[in-house]
Write a protein that holds these residues in place. Structure first.
Motif, PDB file in Angstrom:
ATOM      1  N   LEU A  96       0.820  -1.212   0.000  1.00  0.00           N
ATOM      2  CA  LEU A  96       0.000   0.000   0.000  1.00  0.00           C
ATOM      3  C   LEU A  96       0.854   1.264   0.000  1.00  0.00           C
ATOM      4  N   ASP A  97       1.963   1.216   0.716  1.00  0.00           N
ATOM      5  CA  ASP A  97       2.846   2.379   0.771  1.00  0.00           C
ATOM      6  C   ASP A  97       3.431   2.693  -0.598  1.00  0.00           C
ATOM      7  N   GLU A  98       3.872   1.660  -1.312  1.00  0.00           N
ATOM      8  CA  GLU A  98       4.427   1.874  -2.651  1.00  0.00           C
ATOM      9  C   GLU A  98       3.340   2.320  -3.627  1.00  0.00           C
ATOM     10  N   SER A  99       2.169   1.731  -3.515  1.00  0.00           N
ATOM     11  CA  SER A  99       1.064   2.134  -4.374  1.00  0.00           C
ATOM     12  C   SER A  99       0.702   3.598  -4.136  1.00  0.00           C
ATOM     13  N   ALA A 100       0.697   4.005  -2.873  1.00  0.00           N
ATOM     14  CA  ALA A 100       0.364   5.391  -2.532  1.00  0.00           C
ATOM     15  C   ALA A 100       1.357   6.368  -3.159  1.00  0.00           C
ATOM     16  N   LYS A 101       2.618   5.981  -3.200  1.00  0.00           N
ATOM     17  CA  LYS A 101       3.639   6.855  -3.804  1.00  0.00           C
ATOM     18  C   LYS A 101       3.396   7.009  -5.306  1.00  0.00           C
ATOM     19  N   LEU A 102       3.190   5.890  -5.987  1.00  0.00           N
ATOM     20  CA  LEU A 102       2.949   5.949  -7.428  1.00  0.00           C
ATOM     21  C   LEU A 102       1.703   6.775  -7.742  1.00  0.00           C
ATOM     22  N   CYS A 103       0.623   6.496  -7.009  1.00  0.00           N
ATOM     23  CA  CYS A 103      -0.638   7.170  -7.297  1.00  0.00           C
ATOM     24  C   CYS A 103      -0.588   8.648  -6.936  1.00  0.00           C
ATOM     25  N   GLY A 104       0.012   8.967  -5.796  1.00  0.00           N
ATOM     26  CA  GLY A 104       0.058  10.352  -5.360  1.00  0.00           C
ATOM     27  C   GLY A 104       1.044  11.207  -6.125  1.00  0.00           C
ATOM     28  N   GLU A 105       2.184  10.617  -6.495  1.00  0.00           N
ATOM     29  CA  GLU A 105       3.256  11.407  -7.103  1.00  0.00           C
ATOM     30  C   GLU A 105       3.241  11.396  -8.628  1.00  0.00           C
ATOM     31  N   VAL A 106       2.764  10.302  -9.225  1.00  0.00           N
ATOM     32  CA  VAL A 106       2.834  10.164 -10.680  1.00  0.00           C
ATOM     33  C   VAL A 106       1.468  10.340 -11.342  1.00  0.00           C
ATOM     34  N   LEU A 107       0.457   9.636 -10.846  1.00  0.00           N
ATOM     35  CA  LEU A 107      -0.824   9.581 -11.539  1.00  0.00           C
ATOM     36  C   LEU A 107      -1.767  10.732 -11.181  1.00  0.00           C
ATOM     37  N   ALA A 108      -1.843  11.074  -9.892  1.00  0.00           N
ATOM     38  CA  ALA A 108      -2.778  12.120  -9.477  1.00  0.00           C
ATOM     39  C   ALA A 108      -2.510  13.469 -10.143  1.00  0.00           C
ATOM     40  N   PRO A 109      -1.247  13.894 -10.285  1.00  0.00           N
ATOM     41  CA  PRO A 109      -1.018  15.195 -10.921  1.00  0.00           C
ATOM     42  C   PRO A 109      -1.489  15.266 -12.369  1.00  0.00           C
ATOM     43  N   MET A 110      -1.674  14.116 -13.028  1.00  0.00           N
ATOM     44  CA  MET A 110      -2.111  14.115 -14.425  1.00  0.00           C
ATOM     45  C   MET A 110      -3.622  14.072 -14.583  1.00  0.00           C
ATOM     46  N   ASN A 111      -4.351  13.956 -13.486  1.00  0.00           N
ATOM     47  CA  ASN A 111      -5.801  13.814 -13.582  1.00  0.00           C
ATOM     48  C   ASN A 111      -6.450  15.049 -14.205  1.00  0.00           C
ATOM     49  N   PHE A 112      -6.089  16.213 -13.733  1.00  0.00           N
ATOM     50  CA  PHE A 112      -6.649  17.461 -14.247  1.00  0.00           C
ATOM     51  C   PHE A 112      -6.217  17.688 -15.696  1.00  0.00           C
ATOM     52  N   GLU A 113      -4.960  17.348 -15.988  1.00  0.00           N
ATOM     53  CA  GLU A 113      -4.457  17.501 -17.352  1.00  0.00           C
ATOM     54  C   GLU A 113      -5.229  16.624 -18.327  1.00  0.00           C
ATOM     55  N   LEU A 139      -5.569   3.855  -7.248  1.00  0.00           N
ATOM     56  CA  LEU A 139      -5.379   4.095  -8.676  1.00  0.00           C
ATOM     57  C   LEU A 139      -6.527   4.911  -9.238  1.00  0.00           C
ATOM     58  N   ASN A 140      -7.761   4.546  -8.886  1.00  0.00           N
ATOM     59  CA  ASN A 140      -8.937   5.247  -9.393  1.00  0.00           C
ATOM     60  C   ASN A 140      -9.112   6.614  -8.765  1.00  0.00           C
ATOM     61  N   ALA A 141      -8.751   6.751  -7.504  1.00  0.00           N
ATOM     62  CA  ALA A 141      -8.828   8.062  -6.865  1.00  0.00           C
ATOM     63  C   ALA A 141      -7.818   9.023  -7.485  1.00  0.00           C
ATOM     64  N   ALA A 142      -6.651   8.496  -7.799  1.00  0.00           N
ATOM     65  CA  ALA A 142      -5.608   9.339  -8.378  1.00  0.00           C
ATOM     66  C   ALA A 142      -5.959   9.780  -9.780  1.00  0.00           C
ATOM     67  N   ASN A 143      -6.464   8.835 -10.604  1.00  0.00           N
ATOM     68  CA  ASN A 143      -6.687   9.159 -12.006  1.00  0.00           C
ATOM     69  C   ASN A 143      -7.660   8.142 -12.596  1.00  0.00           C
ATOM     70  N   LEU A 144      -8.935   8.445 -12.535  1.00  0.00           N
ATOM     71  CA  LEU A 144      -9.964   7.495 -12.947  1.00  0.00           C
ATOM     72  C   LEU A 144      -9.839   7.118 -14.417  1.00  0.00           C
ATOM     73  N   SER A 145      -9.576   8.073 -15.285  1.00  0.00           N
ATOM     74  CA  SER A 145      -9.467   7.779 -16.706  1.00  0.00           C
ATOM     75  C   SER A 145      -8.322   6.809 -16.980  1.00  0.00           C
ATOM     76  N   PHE A 146      -7.189   7.039 -16.366  1.00  0.00           N
ATOM     77  CA  PHE A 146      -6.029   6.153 -16.527  1.00  0.00           C
ATOM     78  C   PHE A 146      -6.356   4.763 -16.003  1.00  0.00           C
ATOM     79  N   ALA A 147      -7.003   4.696 -14.857  1.00  0.00           N
ATOM     80  CA  ALA A 147      -7.260   3.429 -14.180  1.00  0.00           C
ATOM     81  C   ALA A 147      -8.147   2.494 -14.985  1.00  0.00           C
ATOM     82  N   LEU A 148      -8.954   3.041 -15.883  1.00  0.00           N
ATOM     83  CA  LEU A 148      -9.861   2.201 -16.659  1.00  0.00           C
ATOM     84  C   LEU A 148      -9.120   1.244 -17.583  1.00  0.00           C
ATOM     85  N   CYS A 149      -7.929   1.606 -18.009  1.00  0.00           N
ATOM     86  CA  CYS A 149      -7.172   0.716 -18.889  1.00  0.00           C
ATOM     87  C   CYS A 149      -6.774  -0.566 -18.156  1.00  0.00           C
ATOM     88  N   PRO A 150      -6.108  -0.496 -17.007  1.00  0.00           N
ATOM     89  CA  PRO A 150      -5.819  -1.732 -16.274  1.00  0.00           C
ATOM     90  C   PRO A 150      -7.059  -2.464 -15.779  1.00  0.00           C
TER      91      PRO A 150
END
Length: 596
Positions: A41-58, A115-126
Motif C-alpha cells: 500500500l505504501d508503494e502504491s500510494a507513492k505511485l498514485c500520489g506522485e505520478v498519476l494524481a497530478p495528471m488527472n486534471f491535465e 489508482l482510481n482516486a488518483a486518475n480514474l481515466s487512466f485506471a480504466l485501462c488496467p
C-alpha cells in the motif's frame, strides 16, 4: 491539491473488518501478512500520489484524441503506464505462473482504490485488462492462456470488453456481430461495437479484444452468443506480433467526464473480416463475458469509493482555507474558515461517512471472495462465494450512487468556486456520473439483487447476513456512550427494515412483480445503507477496544460512526415504506404512457 491515499484507514479496514490475518492463513496467501500489505500500500500510494494524481486534471483538459484511426493518449500517460506495469501492479492479484504476484483481492482492492482516486481515466485501462485476464484464466484454453495472459499481466498488451452495439445496449439478445467459421479453427468477425473503453490507444504494443458475436444458425437471444479473442495485431507462433488485424477504431466519443479514457467505436471486418479465436464452448459467450463483467462491476464499485474520497479530500482542503462569515454561535468576531460552520461540517461529515462505509463493505466483500477461492473446505468456499455474489450488486450500485452525492456535495462545499473548472471539484462530479451507468446500470444491479440474489435462494443469503448484523447490534449493547447508543438503535431499525423488505419481495414477486421491481433500486440502496452501517458499527467497536492504536485516529473513527448512525441509517425506514407500501408501487405506474 493532490491526492494522499488514506493508508492508515485502509489498513484498519483490512485488519479489523476484513480479517487480513485470516486471509493470510489461507493456502497460497501466506505472504500476505500485515507487513506485506503495508509495504504494498505504501508503494502504491507513492505511485498514485506522485505520478498519476497530478495528471488527472491535465487529462480532463487535454483528453485522448483520434485522427485517421489512431488514438493518442493524454501527454504523460504513456510514461505513467510504463511505470505502472514495470512496478508489477497489473499482476498484483493474478497467478504467479503467468507472471503475476498471487496476492489476495483484499490486498489488491485498496491499490485499485488508490489508482482510481488518483486518475480514474487512466485506471480504466488496467481495469479492463484485469477483466480480460480473469475471463481467459476461467474459460480460455491452455494455449490461449499461455499466449495472451503473460503479455497482459506484463502490460505489453492490454485488454478490452466488446459487448455493446448501436442497437444492443443492456439487452445483449440483440447482438448482431457475426462470426464465420473458416474451417481451420479460426473465425472471421464482422460487426460494429461501441462504448469500448480503451479500445484503441498508443500505450501498449497490442490490444486483446474479447468480442461477443453470433455463429451461423446460433439460437436466438443470449443463448446464441459466443466469445472470441480478436487481437489488434496477429500473434505469431513464437509470440511475436504479425500483421494488423481487420479491426479499426472509426471514432471515439466526446463525454461528460473520464475524458482522458478513449471510448472507442470499433469496426470489425471492413476488409475481409477480423480474425478471431473462439473462447471456450460455442454459444457460452455471455456466461464467459459475465466473468469479466462481475470483476468489472466490483471494480466500478471501488471506483465509486475512490472518486468519493478524492472529492472529500479536495473539499476538506478548501473548507480549511476558505474564510467566509462569522460563526453562528458568536464564538468569534471575525470571519472564520468555512469548516467552522455547522452545515459545512454536515456536508463534510456526510461525505466522509458514506465513503468510509462503502470502503469497508467493498474490502469485506473482497475478503469473502478470497476465502471462496482459497479455503480448503468446499462448504466454506460455497458459503463465502454466495455472500460475495450477494454483495457485488450492492457494492457496485450503492457505492456509485453515493459517489454522485459525495462529489456533488464536494462542489457545494466549494460554493460558486465549485462551479468553476479550475478548482477541480467539478471534474470529480462529472467523472462520477458514468459510474452508476456503465458495467450495468443501478437498475440492472438492483434487478440482479432481487432476481438472482434474493428470489433464487428464497432470501437465504440475505437473511444469513442479517443474523451477523444482529450479533453486531448485541455487541454494541455492551458499551456505553452516545455513539454506541445511536448506532445500536439505528442499526437495529435498519436491520428490521431490510428484513421486512426481503420478506416483502419473497411474498410478492410471483403475483405482483411490478410492485417488487418498482422498489428494486430502493431495495439496493436500503441494503447499501444498512450493510455499510453494519461495517461502521464494527469499526466503532474495533476503534473503541484497541488501546494501542493512534488515539486521534480512533476518536475520529468513533465520531464518523456516530455521524453515520444519526444521519445516514435513519434513511432506511423511509426506503422501507417506499418499497412495501402498495400506494408506493401503484404510484410508480399511476401515469399512463401518454401522460408523461
Amino acid at each position: 491539491m493532490t491526492y494522499t491515499a488514506p493508508v492508515k484507514e485502509m489498513l484498519f479496514v483490512m485488519k479489523e473488518l476484513a480479517a487480513l490475518d485470516e486471509i493470510a492463513a489461507l493456502p497460497g496467501f501466506e505472504d500476505a501478512t500485515g507487513e506485506t500489505a503495508w509495504a504494498v500500500l505504501d508503494e502504491s500510494a507513492k505511485l498514485c500520489g506522485e505520478v498519476l494524481a497530478p495528471m488527472n486534471f491535465e487529462g480532463d483538459k487535454n483528453p485522448s484524441s483520434w485522427s485517421n484511426g489512431i488514438v493518442t493518449a493524454t501527454p504523460g500517460f504513456n510514461e505513467a503506464f510504463r511505470q505502472y506495469v514495470k512496478g508489477g501492479w497489473q499482476g498484483l492479484q493474478h497467478p504467479t505462473n503467468y507472471g503475476g504476484q498471487s496476492l489476495p483481492k483484499l490486498v489488491a482492492t485498496p491499490c485499485i482504490e488508490m489508482l482510481n482516486a488518483a486518475n480514474l481515466s487512466f485506471a480504466l485501462c488496467p481495469l479492463l485488462t484485469d477483466g480480460a485476464i480473469e475471463a481467459l484464466l476461467t474459460a480460455g484454453s491452455e494455449e490461449q492462456k499461455q499466449r495472451y495472459v503473460p503479455k497482459l499481466i506484463s502490460g505489453e498488451w492490454t485488454g478490452t470488453m466488446n459487448l455493446t452495439e448501436p442497437q444492443a445496449g443492456s439487452d445483449l439478445a440483440l447482438v448482431r456481430t457475426r462470426a464465420e467459421p473458416q474451417g481451420n479453427g479460426t473465425y472471421r468477425i464482422f460487426g460494429t461495437k461501441i462504448f469500448v473503453t480503451w479500445g484503441e490507444h498508443d500505450m501498449a504494443e497490442n490490444i486483446v479484444h474479447l468480442v461477443l458475436a453470433r455463429l451461423p444458425a446460433a439460437p436466438d437471444g443470449v443463448k446464441g452468443i459466443s466469445l472470441f479473442i480478436v487481437p489488434k495485431f496477429m500473434v505469431n507462433e513464437d509470440g511475436s506480433l504479425g500483421a494488423r488485424n481487420d479491426v479499426h477504431c472509426v471514432s471515439i466519443e466526446h463525454k461528460l467526464g473520464i475524458k482522458a479514457s478513449p471510448t472507442a467505436v470499433l469496426q470489425f471486418g471492413d476488409h475481409g473480416g477480423a480474425v478471431g479465436y473462439l473462447v471456450g464452448e460455442v454459444n457460452c459467450g455471455l456466461e464467459y463475458m459475465f466473468i469479466m463483467m462481475n470483476a468489472a462491476r466490483f471494480a466500478v464499485g471501488v471506483q465509486g469509493v475512490a472518486v468519493a474520497d478524492r472529492a472529500y479530500q479536495r473539499a476538506v482542503s478548501y473548507a480549511k482555507e476558505r474564510v467566509q462569515s462569522r460563526p453562528v454561535d458568536g464564538s468569534a468576531k471575525e470571519a472564520v474558515t468555512i469548516i467552522h460552520h455547522p452545515d459545512v461540517r454536515r456536508m463534510l461529515g456526510t461525505m466522509r461517512a458514506l465513503t468510509e462505509g462503502a470502503r469497508a463493505l467493498s474490502y469485506v466483500a473482497a475478503a469473502h471472495t478470497d476465502i471462496a477461492h482459497r479455503h480448503p473446505d468446499n462448504a466454506v468456499r460455497a458459503d463465502h462465494q454466495a455472500i460475495y455474489e450477494y454483495l457485488v450488486p450492492v457494492v457496485k450500485g450503492w457505492s456509485t450512487e453515493l459517489a454522485i452525492e459525495v462529489t456533488s456535495l464536494g462542489v457545494q462545499v466549494h460554493g460558486g468556486m465549485g462551479f468553476i473548472e479550475e478548482t477541480g471539484a467539478a471534474q470529480h462530479y462529472r467523472d462520477a456520473r458514468i459510474l452508476p451507468i456503465y458495467e450495468g446500470t443501478t437498475a440492472i444491479q438492483a434487478n440482479d439483487l432481487v432476481s438472482r440474489k434474493t428470489l433464487r435462494d428464497g432470501g437465504a443469503v440475505g437473511k444469513r447476513i442479517l443474523v451477523a448484523v444482529s450479533k453486531t447490534v448485541d455487541a454494541l449493547a455492551a458499551h456505553e456512550g452516545a455513539a454506541f447508543v445511536s448506532m445500536r438503535e439505528q442499526l437495529e431499525k435498519g436491520r428490521r427494515s431490510l428484513e421486512t423488505v426481503i420478506d416483502f419481495i419473497l411474498a410478492n414477486a410471483s403475483h405482483d412483480p411490478n410492485a417488487v421491481f418498482a422498489g428494486s433500486v430502493p431495495y439496493l440502496k436500503l441494503a447499501g445503507i444498512v450493510l455499510c452501517g453494519w461495517q461502521m458499527a464494527r469499526a466503532l467497536l474495533a476503534a473503541s477496544t484497541n488501546e494501542t492504536r493512534d488515539p486521534s485516529f480512533c476518536s475520529a473513527k468513533i465520531a464518523t460512526a456516530r455521524f453515520y448512525a444519526e444521519h445516514v441509517l435513519p434513511q432506511a425506514a423511509a426506503l422501507e415504506v417506499s418499497i412495501t407500501s402498495a400506494r408506493g408501487a401503484a404510484g410508480v405506474l399511476a401515469l399512463s404512457e401518454e401522460q408523461f
